[in-house]
Design an enzyme around this catalytic site. Sequence first.
Site, mmCIF file in Angstrom:
data_model
loop_
_atom_site.group_PDB
_atom_site.id
_atom_site.type_symbol
_atom_site.label_atom_id
_atom_site.label_comp_id
_atom_site.label_asym_id
_atom_site.label_seq_id
_atom_site.Cartn_x
_atom_site.Cartn_y
_atom_site.Cartn_z
ATOM 1 N N PRO A 16 43.209 -16.960 -25.307
ATOM 2 C CG PRO A 16 41.508 -16.400 -23.821
ATOM 3 C CD PRO A 16 41.917 -17.441 -24.816
ATOM 4 C CG MET A 17 47.725 -17.164 -23.857
ATOM 5 S SD MET A 17 49.061 -18.057 -24.687
ATOM 6 C CE MET A 17 48.706 -17.653 -26.406
ATOM 7 C CB ALA A 18 47.300 -11.404 -19.756
ATOM 8 C CD GLN A 70 39.744 -14.394 -21.405
ATOM 9 O OE1 GLN A 70 40.762 -13.860 -21.020
ATOM 10 N NE2 GLN A 70 39.551 -15.718 -21.384
ATOM 11 C CB CYS A 99 42.765 -14.062 -14.630
ATOM 12 S SG CYS A 99 44.303 -13.159 -14.279
ATOM 13 C CE LYS A 138 42.337 -19.755 -20.325
ATOM 14 N NZ LYS A 138 43.474 -18.961 -20.846
#
Length: 185
Positions: A16-18, A70, A99, A138
């Site tokens: 997952p990557m914002a 996520q 994060c 994560k």
Amino acid sequence: MSTKFPKLKGRAILSPMAGVTDVAFRAQARRLGAALTYTEFVSSAGLVRGNKNSLDLVKTDEIEKPVAVQLFGSNVAEVVQAANLLQGRFNIVDINCGCPAWKVIKTGAGSAMLNDPKQIEDFIKQLVKELDIPVTIKIRTGINKDTINAVQIAKIAEKAGAAAIAIHGRTQKQGYSGVSDWDII
């Protein structure tokens, strides 16, 4: 009670990557061999309140099976409620405990959760109890070089019922800069 982690038809997993892993990017990653994709991190509060931007982030493509969502949030009841809203659409629920963005950690979510391993344990236990799909997390290596607790948290998460644990090899303080610690992974 969570079920087993889905059998993957390959070794590549799209993290997952914002701002990156939107539905179009994830579908393309699947076409190119990703065996599992994760949505960008999504606010549990936004989902529970029906926020359009949050709802847009959980759109999926037919090609994305299995697919994981996520979530982030600091209120376990709200995260559980958001996960329940999505459980029929996703194969895995992942909790973001990594994060480093100020707007996330100031709410007690993301990597701020690394300060409270008991909170992470409670999140996982509640989600595992409530959901029929696997729960993953994560994390980062820790808050800073003096507070490295990824192994401790990973053991807590495993005991609480997490099906998998992803570790970003940097601390909260490092953000996305500096050298990643592959040894801890």
